[in-house]
Design a protein around this motif. Structure first.
Motif, mmCIF file in Angstrom:
data_model
loop_
_atom_site.group_PDB
_atom_site.id
_atom_site.type_symbol
_atom_site.label_atom_id
_atom_site.label_comp_id
_atom_site.label_asym_id
_atom_site.label_seq_id
_atom_site.Cartn_x
_atom_site.Cartn_y
_atom_site.Cartn_z
ATOM 1 N N ALA A 1 5.509 73.106 -31.493
ATOM 2 C CA ALA A 1 6.346 71.939 -30.641
ATOM 3 C C ALA A 1 6.786 72.901 -29.153
ATOM 4 N N ALA A 2 7.065 74.187 -29.277
ATOM 5 C CA ALA A 2 7.460 74.839 -27.964
ATOM 6 C C ALA A 2 6.063 74.968 -27.249
ATOM 7 N N ALA A 3 4.913 75.127 -27.561
ATOM 8 C CA ALA A 3 3.894 75.338 -26.607
ATOM 9 C C ALA A 3 3.693 73.953 -26.032
ATOM 10 N N LEU A 4 3.913 73.044 -26.685
ATOM 11 C CA LEU A 4 3.691 71.452 -26.221
ATOM 12 C C LEU A 4 4.779 71.238 -25.222
ATOM 13 N N LYS A 5 5.987 71.531 -25.472
ATOM 14 C CA LYS A 5 6.859 71.312 -24.538
ATOM 15 C C LYS A 5 6.564 71.830 -23.322
ATOM 16 N N ASP A 6 6.418 73.352 -23.307
ATOM 17 C CA ASP A 6 6.092 74.101 -22.045
ATOM 18 C C ASP A 6 4.775 73.436 -21.271
ATOM 19 N N MET A 7 3.778 73.049 -22.125
ATOM 20 C CA MET A 7 2.557 72.453 -21.311
ATOM 21 C C MET A 7 2.952 71.098 -20.911
ATOM 22 N N TYR A 8 3.937 70.269 -21.336
ATOM 23 C CA TYR A 8 4.155 68.902 -20.518
ATOM 24 C C TYR A 8 5.047 69.176 -19.536
ATOM 25 N N ALA A 9 5.694 70.256 -19.409
ATOM 26 C CA ALA A 9 6.566 70.685 -18.372
ATOM 27 C C ALA A 9 5.852 71.255 -17.255
ATOM 28 N N ASP A 10 4.697 71.736 -17.295
ATOM 29 C CA ASP A 10 3.984 72.184 -16.427
ATOM 30 C C ASP A 10 3.859 71.304 -15.029
ATOM 31 N N VAL B 1 -6.134 69.104 -16.370
ATOM 32 C CA VAL B 1 -5.938 69.067 -17.851
ATOM 33 C C VAL B 1 -5.304 70.549 -18.311
ATOM 34 N N GLY B 2 -4.404 70.383 -19.309
ATOM 35 C CA GLY B 2 -3.860 71.330 -19.830
ATOM 36 C C GLY B 2 -4.410 71.229 -21.417
ATOM 37 N N VAL B 3 -4.594 72.448 -22.164
ATOM 38 C CA VAL B 3 -5.286 72.618 -23.272
ATOM 39 C C VAL B 3 -4.170 73.283 -24.171
ATOM 40 N N VAL B 4 -3.927 72.958 -25.584
ATOM 41 C CA VAL B 4 -3.303 73.417 -26.417
ATOM 42 C C VAL B 4 -3.750 73.330 -27.743
ATOM 43 N N GLY B 5 -3.852 74.361 -28.689
ATOM 44 C CA GLY B 5 -4.614 74.250 -29.829
ATOM 45 C C GLY B 5 -4.185 75.414 -30.803
#
Length: 872
Positions: A509-518, A468-472
């Motif tokens: 949006a940038a943080a989400l892109k990085d997390m989804y690319a992990d 799981v990745g977490v962004v907030g």
């Protein structure tokens, strides 16, 4: 369907008189316009052992008869006769299934039949049944012969037939072309009037007819005085008349050819014994005419498909069309379920409230939803499970293609609401939990949780793994997510991204892109707390777009946003020019979001897992086991139990390839010395009485007795304990048993649980396992993977696999014992309990030390090869 009776003579003759000359010739090999009285008497007078016959009826009319006549000790000749008007409906296959089950119970092994070559339909029945059929052509007749023990193919054939029949019957309920409402009053606040208005408001695409003996119109609909005045076919009747009148109304519906009825009326089993009798009469009437009953005490049903648009319920509103199928056993909770779905933006495909579940059940709906293209997720609220074993079998199959979520109250059947007639489990509440897990079913404790996880299944892809990745924008919320994720068995291998509270949409949006690319992320939890930065709507739109592009499972905690909302929905163009909606479900708190994601992940992992195979067991003799069981139960009154003696216990287990260490019971020290000489030292001494057996801490067991002198000393010690604890009339015997090699003592139990069916349980020996309920349960039959998981699912299982330097035990022999006991109790519901206590597991093998087997007379099992029908 029921056993034949002497009073059926006239009905058999009537059916025969309507048969075509061709059908009569195929059955009797000769023209026979009228059955001779002598033959007719022989047909209807059977002993239900060497000569067995069943009839199929619609109402009082006999439409088919089937029989077998014993030829010798192992074989019987079988014959069928189906009314011309009902041939080709699968009746012959059902007859064969029941006849074979009855024959097996009476010790028969083979069926034979003589069939004319032109009787292709009868030959097809035998060929399609799944048995290995041999044919010989002699003197113009085909002689058919086959063994009737169930085969893998014959069981598959039976289950496929059951699935088709039940799914089709539910489809006829949920896809009616015409609905008749019986009991609609002119009073606007009456139940029938509300039903009629809801049917109209939903814009039902079929025809609606209202039956009222006096009024010219109700709620703007013209009425007819009775069902006889309805000229077109009627698919579904919705009944809202007093309970005392329902049986007659159902009888009228049956006479008119109505396919199914929904009984909204209350006043049945939930009110007591009289209501239960009314309910049984109504259902018996419906079943005798092949009708299905929803209810009574039902909230109704609905189908949102545009080509149907059916709301035959008491709900004045419905959620939009969607992919969630809902089943509620409680009428009162029907409104709550529909309201919760609508509030969260969850669309439904179909909804059914079963009320007292007198006929239609959750199992029936599962059969339908399994192949229903409009349903992608199943949600069930169950107050009781009348047939949990069948539920487990069907749910395991459905879960392989669609998620099944269950909210279950009154877990063991001890706190049932009025009107629910089910058996009570003898096991703890965790047993059914484990049965659901075995079947791949998601368990929710509340309706709130049901919809929490349904949101993930309805709008997100299944997680690819546990990472799981977490962004907030809140470090505190991110910490809560991480802690809860780890406690739920998820893994956080990528550092959580905690943006500053005033984050802008571009940063998010940038943080989400990085997390989804992990590549180390299988799913993502997003939290957002309102701040002076970007507006919540901006962040929601960014999240919806990025989640849709990624194809990765995503859940969110947007404080103040609950459910599936437009602001969290992205629309992506498809090749056909349409746009597909992909929504991110939002939760009130991070704990709810993680809980739902964890359940979806567990289901995804179950769906990808190897669920094993049912092994072909060697050295198994079911007929020897059946002989032992029937001999011990001969003359025993129904409901009474029998404890098997030592020799029969050894023989019964031996019939399934199991042995236990020998022991001899002694009453004196001299007998004990002689037993030890026979068995060989070292030996163990064990008090026979159940209060002291296996209780080393009470002094009832002495181990590693190496010589006669030590035996005399230990005998005196155990005898002293017996005298101080037991009454003079109790069994003061002491068993002398050969010592097993040192190892870990475990307990295995198996048998027919009144509620759950054939169960197998495993635990480590000792009071601690019982006190902490550290016992693993599975429903039989077990696959090899089930057996392996059974011994590894205990909290204390590390003790068997090298915990803190302990030896690693070889569990394969124990798993073989579990598989063999599983096969034994699956085959024989009369086995109430097999208790192996202990089985000693060593680094190389396992040794059964003590076995107790208890049988129950007339033990029957719902959903089994065994059949129980009225009238016989």
């Amino acid at each position: 369907m029921r056993p034949i009776r002497p009073s059926d003579a006239d009905g058999i003759q009537t059916m025969h008189s309507k048969q075509s000359p061709e059908s009569i010739y195929l059955r009797f090999f000769a023209p026979l316009p009228v059955l001779p009285e002598k033959d007719l008497a022989r047909f209807v007078q059977v002993d239900h052992r060497d000569r067995v016959a069943f009839v199929m009826t619609i109402g009082e009319e006999i439409i088919g008869v089937a029989r077998y006549d014993r030829i010798d000790d192992t074989a019987a000749e079988v014959a069928f006769n189906i009314a011309d008007a009902h041939q080709g409906r699968g009746i012959g296959s059902i007859f064969l299934e029941h006849l074979a089950a009855a024959a097996r119970e009476r010790g028969l092994e083979v069926f034979t039949a003589e069939v004319l070559p032109q009787n292709r339909s009868m030959l097809q029945v035998f060929a399609a049944a799944g048995y290995e059929v041999s044919r010989e052509f002699d003197d113009g007749v085909v002689a058919v012969r086959f063994e009737i023990d169930p085969t893998e193919k014959s069981i598959q054939v039976q289950e496929a037939r059951e699935h088709r029949a039940e799914a089709k019957s539910v489809r006829s309920i949920l896809h009616p072309g015409s609905v008749v409402v019986i009991g609609a009053s002119r009073k606007r606040n009456s139940t029938g009037n509300l039903l009629l208005r809801n049917l109209t408001a939903a814009r039902f695409t079929g025809t609606i007819t209202v039956v009222h003996p006096e009024a010219d119109s109700v709620a703007g609909f013209p009425t007819v005085p009775s069902l006889d005045a309805v000229s077109e076919p009627i698919d579904l009747a919705v009944i809202a008349v007093p309970a005392e009148s329902c049986a007659q109304v159902v009888r009228d519906c049956a006479a008119r050819g109505v396919k199914s009825v929904v009984v909204i009326s209350s006043g049945f089993a939930e009110t007591g014994e009289h209501g239960l009798e009314l309910q049984r009469e109504m259902v018996a009437t419906a079943r005798s005419h092949g009708m299905r009953v929803v209810g009574p005490n039902s909230f109704g049903l609905a189908n949102t498909a545009p080509e149907v648009s059916l709301n035959a319920s008491l709900a004045p509103f419905l959620p939009d069309a969607g992919t969630l199928g809902l089943f509620s056993q409680s009428g009162a909770l029907g409104t709550a379920l529909l309201a919760a779905a609508k509030t969260r933006g969850l669309g439904i495909s179909t909804f059914v409230s079963a009320g007292n579940r007198a006929d239609l059940s959750g199992n029936d709906l599962l059969q339908y939803w399994e192949e229903d293209p409009a349903t992608a997720t199943v949600g069930l609220y169950l107050e009781s499970i009348g047939n949990p074993r069948k539920f487990s079998r069907i749910a395991r199959r459905v879960s392989q293609v669609k998620p099944v979520i269950v909210v279950k109250s009154a877990f063991t059947g001890r706190e049932l609401p009025p009107g629910h007639q089910v058996r009570v489990s003898s096991l703890s509440a965790t047993a059914l939990d484990q049965v659901l897990t075995q079947a791949g079913v998601v368990r929710a404790d509340t309706i709130h949780q049901l919809f929490d996880v349904a949101q993930v299944f309805s709008f997100q892809p299944l997680p690819a793994g546990r990472r799981v990745g977490v962004v907030g924008n809140s470090a505190a919320l991110s910490t809560l997510v991480v802690q809860r994720a780890r406690s739920e068995g998820l893994r956080v291998e990528t550092a959580p991204v905690s943006l500053h509270p005033e984050v802008h949409a571009e940063e998010f949006a940038a943080a989400l892109k990085d997390m989804y690319a992990d590549p180390a992320v299988d799913s993502v939890v997003v939290t957002f707390a309102p701040s002076a930065g970007a507006e919540e709507r901006e962040i929601a739109a960014v999240l919806a777009d990025e989640a849709a592009r990624s194809g990765i499972t995503t859940v969110a905690c947007f404080l103040g946003v609950h459910g599936v909302k437009d602001e969290l929905t992205a629309y992506t163009p498809q090749e056909d020019g349409s746009r597909a909606a992909r929504s991110v479900p939002s939760y009130m708190g991070p704990e709810d979001a993680v809980w739902a994601l964890a359940r979806a992940t567990e289901y995804a992992m179950w769906r990808k897992s190897d669920r094993g195979r049912y092994p072909e067991l060697e050295n198994v003799d079911p007929r020897a086991a059946r002989d032992i069981i029937e001999r011990n139960l001969a003359g025993v009154e129904p409901g009474e139990t029998v404890l098997l003696g030592r020799d029969d216990t050894r023989a019964l287990l031996g019939a399934y390839g199991l042995e236990f260490l020998p022991y001899l019971t002694a009453r004196t020290v001299d007998e004990a010395l002689a037993a030890a000489d026979t068995l060989g030292y070292p030996v163990a001494l064990k008090a026979v009485h159940k209060r002291l057996r296996h209780r080393m801490e009470l002094g009832g067991v002495r181990l590693n007795v190496d010589d006669p002198e030590e035996l005399r000393e230990d005998w005196a010690g155990v005898s002293a304990v017996i005298d101080s604890v037991l009454d003079p009339g109790d069994d003061h015997g002491i068993d002398v048993q050969a010592m097993a090699p040192p190892g870990s003592a475990c307990v295995i139990r198996a048998g027919e649980d009144p509620l759950l069916g054939p169960m197998v349980s495993f635990s480590l020996a000792g009071d601690t396992s019982e006190l902490l309920d550290d016992v693993a349960h599975r429903v039989a039959p077990l696959t090899d993977v089930d057996a392996a998981q059974l011994v590894r699912s205990l909290k204390a299982s590390p003790r068997l696999f090298g915990y803190k330097g302990l030896p690693v035990m070889n569990m394969e022999p124990t798993e073989d014992v579990l598989l063999r006991l599983s096969a034994l109790v699956e085959a024989f519901p009369a086995i109430r309990d097999v208790e192996i206590q202990p089985i000693v597991v060593t680094e190389s093998d396992s040794h059964i030390l003590s076995v107790k087997v208890e049988l129950e007379a007339s033990a029957d099992r719902i959903d089994s090869q065994r059949r129980r029908m009225s009238g016989g």
